[in-house]
Design a protein around this motif. Structure first.
Motif, PDB file in Angstrom:
ATOM      1  N   ALA A  24     -14.973   3.038 -25.462  1.00  0.00           N
ATOM      2  CA  ALA A  24     -16.202   2.976 -26.261  1.00  0.00           C
ATOM      3  C   ALA A  24     -17.257   2.120 -25.566  1.00  0.00           C
ATOM      4  CB  ALA A  24     -15.896   2.430 -27.651  1.00  0.00           C
ATOM      5  N   TYR A  31     -24.785   6.794 -26.956  1.00  0.00           N
ATOM      6  CA  TYR A  31     -23.430   7.174 -27.366  1.00  0.00           C
ATOM      7  C   TYR A  31     -22.612   5.948 -27.765  1.00  0.00           C
ATOM      8  CZ  TYR A  31     -24.930  11.441 -25.066  1.00  0.00           C
ATOM      9  OH  TYR A  31     -25.644  12.549 -24.698  1.00  0.00           O
ATOM     10  N   CYS A  35     -20.991   5.439 -31.347  1.00  0.00           N
ATOM     11  CA  CYS A  35     -19.551   5.221 -31.490  1.00  0.00           C
ATOM     12  C   CYS A  35     -19.275   4.001 -32.364  1.00  0.00           C
ATOM     13  CB  CYS A  35     -18.910   5.060 -30.114  1.00  0.00           C
ATOM     14  SG  CYS A  35     -17.109   5.011 -30.147  1.00  0.00           S
ATOM     15  N   GLU A  39     -17.473   4.209 -35.902  1.00  0.00           N
ATOM     16  CA  GLU A  39     -16.230   3.454 -36.070  1.00  0.00           C
ATOM     17  C   GLU A  39     -16.317   2.549 -37.300  1.00  0.00           C
ATOM     18  OE1 GLU A  39     -13.766  -0.206 -34.048  1.00  0.00           O
ATOM     19  OE2 GLU A  39     -15.150   0.906 -32.774  1.00  0.00           O
ATOM     20  N   LEU A  61     -12.604  10.384 -31.507  1.00  0.00           N
ATOM     21  CA  LEU A  61     -14.014  10.013 -31.542  1.00  0.00           C
ATOM     22  C   LEU A  61     -14.514   9.672 -30.140  1.00  0.00           C
ATOM     23  CD1 LEU A  61     -16.607   9.353 -33.122  1.00  0.00           C
ATOM     24  CD2 LEU A  61     -15.679   7.032 -33.430  1.00  0.00           C
ATOM     25  N   ALA A  62     -13.751   8.862 -29.421  1.00  0.00           N
ATOM     26  CA  ALA A  62     -14.141   8.495 -28.059  1.00  0.00           C
ATOM     27  C   ALA A  62     -14.207   9.727 -27.162  1.00  0.00           C
ATOM     28  CB  ALA A  62     -13.167   7.469 -27.487  1.00  0.00           C
ATOM     29  N   LEU A  65     -17.393  11.760 -27.923  1.00  0.00           N
ATOM     30  CA  LEU A  65     -18.615  11.145 -27.406  1.00  0.00           C
ATOM     31  C   LEU A  65     -18.629  11.087 -25.879  1.00  0.00           C
ATOM     32  CD1 LEU A  65     -19.109   8.452 -30.144  1.00  0.00           C
ATOM     33  CD2 LEU A  65     -20.436  10.540 -29.800  1.00  0.00           C
TER      34      LEU A  65
END
Length: 121
Positions: A24, A31, A35, A39, A61-62, A65
């Protein structure tokens, strides 16, 4: 489980979380900020106490992105105009770990039980 893991928890999961945080942090702006915001939202409304589900969700999620950044996809093309709607749709992919899903099921079960018991009387 060894004594260290008993004291500090699952070391593998801690490593996975730290790996996610590194990923992240390595994201370019915007981004990285996206993130962090997602989160924060997902952690406050979502995963409950299931750390394995949380780690899977954060990894996904990571990845999402990172791919967006690599493809130069604008953040708005990823999350849309309503980030809450995006976050809720994203979270819906992990219902087994969501505290809200568990509470919704408990509510439905409790009312069904109350209605059934009243009908038996």
């Amino acid at each position: 489980m060894n004594i260290i893991e008993r004291l500090v928890g699952d070391l593998g999961q801690k490593r996975e979380y730290h790996d996610y945080k590194r990923r992240a942090k390595a994201l370019p702006e915007p981004y990285r900020a996206t993130c962090a915001a997602l989160e924060r939202y997902l952690m406050s409304v979502g995963v409950g106490d299931d750390s394995a589900v949380m780690l899977t969700m954060l990894d996904d999620l990571a990845t999402l992105l990172e791919q967006g950044a690599a493809d130069a996809t604008p953040v708005r093309a990823i999350v849309g105009d309503d980030p809450v709607e995006f976050a809720e749709a994203f979270l819906a992919n992990y219902p087994q770990g969501s505290w809200i899903s568990k509470e919704r099921a408990r509510l439905a079960t409790s009312i069904t039980k109350a209605v059934d018991e009243a009908a038996e009387r």
